[in-house]
Design an enzyme around this catalytic site. Sequence first.
Site: not given
Length: 321
Positions: A91, A130, A162
Amino acid sequence: MNRRFSVAPMLDWTDRHCRTFHRKLTQHTVLYTEMVTTGAIIHGRGDYLHFNQNEQPVALQLGGSDPSALAECAKRADERGYQEINLNVGCPSDRVQNGRFGACLMAEPQLVAECIAAMKAQTNIPVTVKTRIGIDEKDSYEFLCALIEANIDVGCLDFIIHARKAWLNGLSPKENRDIPPLDYERVYQLKRDYPQTHISINGGVKTLEQSLEHLKYIDGVMMGREAYANPYLLTQVDHLIYGDEPKDVISRHQAVRAMYDYFEHEMTQGANFWHIARHMLGIFQGVPGGRAFRRYLSENGHKKEADIKVMERALAFVNEL
């Protein structure tokens, strides 16, 4: 838990109401919580680990960078029945950076590994990472591999990538989901170079056909906004992705009405109708009458007196097939 297909953790979207609805559509898809910070779990007044058992298989995504705090949260999550704990290293928001977690942790692979090791020591369920493929100017393949190798060294073999880098300054979180170019080949290369790992790909996946193409090269696909905006596609996952025998698929109207018992139960416990119904706005995406359904539900679902009657009136705008 088979991570061949999953729905991404999405802040303000993938709450327990959303996950309960998605589970009506697919049995096997792995569902993730919104990112929950260690501070919220340890010091917050609410129960930030609450979920319904009918959501399973469900994974908790944690935000944090203090190994001891993450270990405590991992222990609690295991005790509550989560089937996976995922550390957010992707993030890019300013708020997350100020808390020293999220994508900025890519620059500290050894700290990430310490966090993973601390969590693994407190739980027997999978602990996963992640991440993005890079941050700012640190976007070489070697930079990404340093993070992967540090975590392999502490026994973590499960990664969700990602396939975009993140710009920590200058782009908003929304822009970071679209502007940095996708590099799927880099994720495929990771799987080739570290065949012992389980690699899932995230970013820009809009169809199950694209998912099947990715699965020729890696182990899992994580779909984000498309699964939320067009949730009915999830009804095809168990057959197309997991290989279940073809069977009659629940209709869109049936999927909505399958939530009525949940509405009634949650509302008797104080839940707001709109907090549940909002996750169902996309169920008629691309269907005649779908726009009228969304408009009526959006205009009336947030009213104080809203209940299942509002949903039935909204359904009347769409022909039942």
